[in-house]
Design a protein around this motif. Structure first.
Motif, short mmCIF file in Angstrom:
data_model
loop_
_atom_site.label_atom_id
_atom_site.label_comp_id
_atom_site.label_asym_id
_atom_site.label_seq_id
_atom_site.Cartn_x
_atom_site.Cartn_y
_atom_site.Cartn_z
N ASP A 152 1.29 -1.43 0.28
CA ASP A 152 0.01 -0.34 0.28
C ASP A 152 0.81 1.30 -0.41
O ASP A 152 1.44 1.02 0.91
N ARG B 181 0.28 4.11 1.76
CA ARG B 181 1.00 4.70 2.20
C ARG B 181 1.72 4.15 2.97
O ARG B 181 2.56 4.54 3.85
N TYR B 182 1.53 2.82 3.73
CA TYR B 182 2.58 1.72 3.87
C TYR B 182 3.54 2.40 3.69
O TYR B 182 5.11 2.30 4.48
N GLY C 20 -1.41 0.73 11.01
CA GLY C 20 -3.23 1.16 10.13
C GLY C 20 -3.20 2.27 9.55
O GLY C 20 -1.85 2.72 9.65
N THR C 21 -3.78 2.11 8.10
CA THR C 21 -3.16 3.06 6.98
C THR C 21 -3.87 4.34 7.84
O THR C 21 -3.53 5.45 6.80
N LYS C 22 -4.71 4.33 8.07
CA LYS C 22 -4.74 5.83 9.12
C LYS C 22 -4.13 7.12 9.58
O LYS C 22 -3.86 7.72 9.27
N ALA C 23 -3.61 5.84 10.52
CA ALA C 23 -1.96 6.18 11.30
C ALA C 23 -0.29 6.87 10.06
O ALA C 23 -0.33 8.00 10.23
N THR D 258 -1.55 7.06 7.26
CA THR D 258 -1.52 8.58 6.45
C THR D 258 -1.77 9.38 7.14
O THR D 258 -0.78 11.06 6.52
N ILE D 259 -1.62 9.01 8.59
CA ILE D 259 -1.73 10.50 9.10
C ILE D 259 0.43 11.54 9.68
O ILE D 259 0.65 12.39 9.40
N CYS E 188 1.36 12.35 6.32
CA CYS E 188 0.46 14.25 5.66
C CYS E 188 1.08 14.96 6.26
O CYS E 188 1.09 16.03 6.44
#
Length: 233
Positions: free
Chosen positions: A38, A40-41, A193-196, A198-199, A202
Motif C-alpha cells: 500500500d 501509504r505504508y 494501520g492505514t489511518k495512522a 496517512t497521518i 501528511c
C-alpha cells in the motif's frame, strides 16, 4: 398492460440499484500500491529510510572527522535516501526476489541462482551509488556553486564526490537493509494501520519534503549550504 407495469417497476429498481452498485465498486476499489505494498505504508518506509540515511552519514562523519551535524537540514531525515529506496525497490525489488521492474530475473530459486541474485543486486547498488554521488555532487557544484562533500583525501577516490571504499560501505549498508531489514520493517509498519500511516505521511512526510526544498532553495540563492547546528570534538 400488466407486462408494461412490471417492466416499468423493473427499470425503476435497476435505476435505484445502480448508484449502490457504483458505491460498492468504489468501496471495493483497492488503494494504489508499489509492487504489493500500500502506497501509504511505503511512504512511511521511505521516511524510515530517510532517518537511516541521516544516521549513516553521521556515523561515517563521527568515525572519520569527529563531527556530528544537521546534514544541512532542520529535521534528522535525508529525503534523498527515501527517494533512493523508492528507486531501488521499483527498479529491482529485493535481493531474494530480483527483478527488472515487473520482470523476474530468476524464476527458479536454486541455491546458485539465489547467490547470483544477491551478487547482481549488490553490484547494481554499487554502480548506482558510485554514479549517483558523482552526478548529484557535480550538479550542486555546477549550478549552485556548493561542494557538499569531498572524498579527495580518501584512498581510491574517483573525483571528489565518491570512492571505492565509501561506495562499498554505503552499498553494503543498503544491500543488508534490503536483504534482511526491508520486509520485517514493512510488516511492522503495516501493523500501524492505514489511518495512522496517512497521518504520518501528511505531517512528517510533508515536513521532510519542505525541509529538503528549503535546503535546495537556500543553496541556489546563497551559494552555500545551511548549517543549523554541528558538534565537533
Amino acid at each position: 398492460m400488466e407486462h408494461t407495469g412490471v417492466a416499468a417497476e423493473d427499470a425503476e429498481m435497476l435505476c435505484n440499484e445502480e448508484p449502490e452498485s457504483k458505491a460498492g465498486a468504489k468501496a471495493k476499489r483497492k488503494p494504489p500500491t508499489i509492487f504489493g505494498y500500500d502506497i501509504r505504508y511505503f511512504f512511511v518506509g521511505m521516511i524510515v529510510f530517510a532517518f537511516f540515511g541521516f544516521c549513516a552519514e553521521n556515523i561515517g562523519r563521527m568515525a572519520v572527522q569527529h563531527i556530528f551535524d544537521c546534514r544541512h537540514q532542520i529535521l534528522p531525515f535525508l529525503f534523498a535516501y527515501g527517494i533512493a529506496l523508492l528507486a531501488v525497490y521499483v527498479f529491482m525489488g529485493t535481493p531474494d526476489e530480483l527483478r527488472f521492474f515487473n520482470i523476474r530475473i530468476f524464476k527458479e530459486k536454486t541455491p546458485l541462482k539465489r547467490v547470483l541474485s544477491h551478487v547482481i543486486y549488490f553490484a547494481v547498488i554499487f554502480v548506482f551509488i558510485l554514479g549517483g554521488e558523482i552526478a548529484v555532487g557535480t550538479i550542486y557544484e555546477e549550478f549552485a556553486g556548493v561542494i557538499l562533500w569531498d572524498y579527495s583525501n580518501i584512498p581510491t577516490h574517483i573525483t571528489r564526490y565518491t570512492s571505492i571504499i565509501t561506495t562499498l560501505l554505503y552499498g553494503g549498508g543498503v544491500y543488508l537493509l534490503m536483504a534482511f531489514a526491508f520486509k520485517p520493517m514493512m510488516r511492522l509498519i503495516m501493523k500501524m494501520g492505514t489511518k495512522a500511516a496517512t497521518i504520518v505521511d501528511c505531517t512528517l512526510g510533508i515536513a521532510i519534503v519542505l525541509d529538503f526544498i528549503a535546503t535546495i532553495v537556500i543553496m541556489f540563492v546563497t551559494g552555500s549550504a545551511p548549517e543549523y547546528w554541528s558538534v565537533a570534538w
